[in-house]
Design an enzyme around this catalytic site. Sequence first.
Site, mmCIF file in Angstrom:
data_model
loop_
_atom_site.group_PDB
_atom_site.id
_atom_site.type_symbol
_atom_site.label_atom_id
_atom_site.label_comp_id
_atom_site.label_asym_id
_atom_site.label_seq_id
_atom_site.Cartn_x
_atom_site.Cartn_y
_atom_site.Cartn_z
ATOM 1 N N ALA A 59 55.727 -61.163 -89.232
ATOM 2 C CA ALA A 59 55.650 -60.479 -87.939
ATOM 3 C C ALA A 59 57.034 -60.524 -87.289
ATOM 4 C CB ALA A 59 54.628 -61.178 -87.052
ATOM 5 N N GLN A 102 56.834 -56.310 -91.216
ATOM 6 C CA GLN A 102 55.712 -56.145 -90.294
ATOM 7 C C GLN A 102 56.250 -56.095 -88.866
ATOM 8 O OE1 GLN A 102 52.921 -59.421 -89.492
ATOM 9 N NE2 GLN A 102 51.267 -58.095 -90.192
ATOM 10 N N TYR A 183 47.047 -60.110 -81.169
ATOM 11 C CA TYR A 183 48.349 -59.748 -80.617
ATOM 12 C C TYR A 183 48.229 -58.456 -79.806
ATOM 13 C CZ TYR A 183 50.241 -63.503 -83.499
ATOM 14 O OH TYR A 183 50.507 -64.728 -84.053
ATOM 15 N N GLY A 324 48.824 -65.195 -99.254
ATOM 16 C CA GLY A 324 49.654 -65.856 -98.257
ATOM 17 C C GLY A 324 50.027 -67.261 -98.692
HETATM 18 C C1 LIG Z 1 52.423 -69.886 -92.108
HETATM 19 C C2 LIG Z 1 51.655 -68.610 -91.917
HETATM 20 C C3 LIG Z 1 52.223 -67.584 -91.176
HETATM 21 C C4 LIG Z 1 51.534 -66.381 -91.023
HETATM 22 N N1 LIG Z 1 52.146 -65.354 -90.351
HETATM 23 C C5 LIG Z 1 51.563 -64.139 -90.323
HETATM 24 C C6 LIG Z 1 52.266 -63.024 -89.817
HETATM 25 O O1 LIG Z 1 53.444 -63.100 -89.450
HETATM 26 N N2 LIG Z 1 51.612 -61.837 -89.766
HETATM 27 C C7 LIG Z 1 50.313 -61.704 -90.224
HETATM 28 O O2 LIG Z 1 49.750 -60.613 -90.141
HETATM 29 N N3 LIG Z 1 49.656 -62.746 -90.756
HETATM 30 C C8 LIG Z 1 50.253 -63.935 -90.835
HETATM 31 N N4 LIG Z 1 49.618 -64.978 -91.444
HETATM 32 C C9 LIG Z 1 48.324 -64.733 -92.119
HETATM 33 C C10 LIG Z 1 48.561 -64.443 -93.617
HETATM 34 O O3 LIG Z 1 49.304 -63.256 -93.810
HETATM 35 C C11 LIG Z 1 47.238 -64.335 -94.384
HETATM 36 O O4 LIG Z 1 46.519 -63.251 -93.889
HETATM 37 C C12 LIG Z 1 46.384 -65.595 -94.250
HETATM 38 O O5 LIG Z 1 47.152 -66.753 -94.497
HETATM 39 C C13 LIG Z 1 45.190 -65.560 -95.217
HETATM 40 O O6 LIG Z 1 45.624 -65.394 -96.551
HETATM 41 P P1 LIG Z 1 45.733 -66.658 -97.571
HETATM 42 O O7 LIG Z 1 44.375 -67.296 -97.634
HETATM 43 O O8 LIG Z 1 46.157 -66.027 -98.877
HETATM 44 O O9 LIG Z 1 46.766 -67.584 -97.010
HETATM 45 C C14 LIG Z 1 50.257 -66.209 -91.588
HETATM 46 C C15 LIG Z 1 49.679 -67.261 -92.291
HETATM 47 C C16 LIG Z 1 50.371 -68.433 -92.473
HETATM 48 C C17 LIG Z 1 49.743 -69.520 -93.294
#
Ligand SMILES: Cc1cc2nc3c(=O)[nH]c(=O)nc-3n(C[C@H](O)[C@H](O)[C@H](O)COP(=O)(O)O)c2cc1C
Length: 363
Positions: A59, A102, A183, A324
């Site tokens: 983001a 993003q 957001y 993620g």
């Molecule tokens: C450290 C961290 C930072 C994240 N920052 C963002 C972000 O900047 N924008 C966003 O849309 N999602 C963000 N997320 C959510 C992830 O993109 C993702 O949707 C979420 O972790 C679930 O996927 P996963 O189970 O593979 O981790 C973040 C998640 C984590 C763990």
Amino acid sequence: MTNHLFSSFKMRGMVLDNRIVVSPMAQYSADETGRAKDWHFMHLGNLAISGAGLLILEATAVEPKGRVSPNCLGLWSDNQVPCLKRIVEFARCHSNTKLGIQLAHAGRKASMSAPWQGSKGLLPEESGWDLVSASSLPYPGRPIPQQLDHIEMDKLKQHYMDAAIRADEIGFDLIELHCAHGYLLNTFLSTLSNTRKDKYGGDLQARMRYPLEVFRAIRAVWPEHKPLGVRISATDWVEGGWTIQDSVVFARELSMLGCDYIATSSGGISPNQKIPVHKGYQVPFAEEVRRATDLPSIAVGHIMDGLQAEEILTKGQADLVAIGRGMTYDPRWAWHAAELLKVKVDFPPQYARSSPAMRKLPR
Ligand SMILES: Cc1cc2nc3c(=O)[nH]c(=O)nc-3n(C[C@H](O)[C@H](O)[C@H](O)COP(=O)(O)O)c2cc1C
């Protein structure tokens, strides 16, 4: 047998080598003027050689007030261009992974400390700032945000456009518009955060109006051959809030404006959310958007390994899978997926000898 995860995927002029996406992840590690630092160079350089088809940067705020923390990445100034250009150029030299960014505004959830500093709300006297939102309804526990008026909304739209122009100058292949996680744009969509009495509040059409205007404004300045997608919270997970049915209506509207995909995350608008987290728990949202619209979808959330990812694609539940935390834990996630699915993938030549095929023990 056809392999789905390692098949290519085309969006406008961008062709991905495979269906693996590195999900955007905020690093809270920019300098105080929103510029990427060495951490980003290492983090993104590493993920750029992960073998994923697409890497979407975290983001990135379109104005200072849109940062989650004082150390979030920004793209509101030309001064923020060179440090990101260096990273993009590095990635281009060493990998074919496509690069997205993003664009975001944290709205009433801005002005926080980093997670490792407790994610505490920061007041203006603690290097924080005043919050803005769709309405003057605070996120529980946070200060009352100022409701954006039409002049400020027009200015903000221009900030999104300026950031998109910079993203193109830097060389990004794709933009993802952040409309999720409580957001700013998400606060326009949900009845739980939008109590406006003007044309941007009320029924679903009115609540979608500003996010759609922002999308249209970005599409107008973003090159025709480059994809523009949207990340949504497919549901608020709160009774009476935004639902997957609303998401489908929103996705159809976005599709008519030239949207290239929907990434279906969820939640974030309210601490009252009840999320039944389990393996692939958000995949049904990607499936529903894909089924009910003509848009490709990106599934995300607890997608654990290549076998699960392959199954999601094989069943037609999504077109792409975003990973993620699994990626930062194991930046070789894609290589391991290839091994599980018995697919041969290219390694950077410097690392070629580390592939399992190259380090078999003598019989
Ligand atoms: C450290 C961290 C930072 C994240 N920052 C963002 C972000 O900047 N924008 C966003 O849309 N999602 C963000 N997320 C959510 C992830 O993109 C993702 O949707 C979420 O972790 C679930 O996927 P996963 O189970 O593979 O981790 C973040 C998640 C984590 C763990």
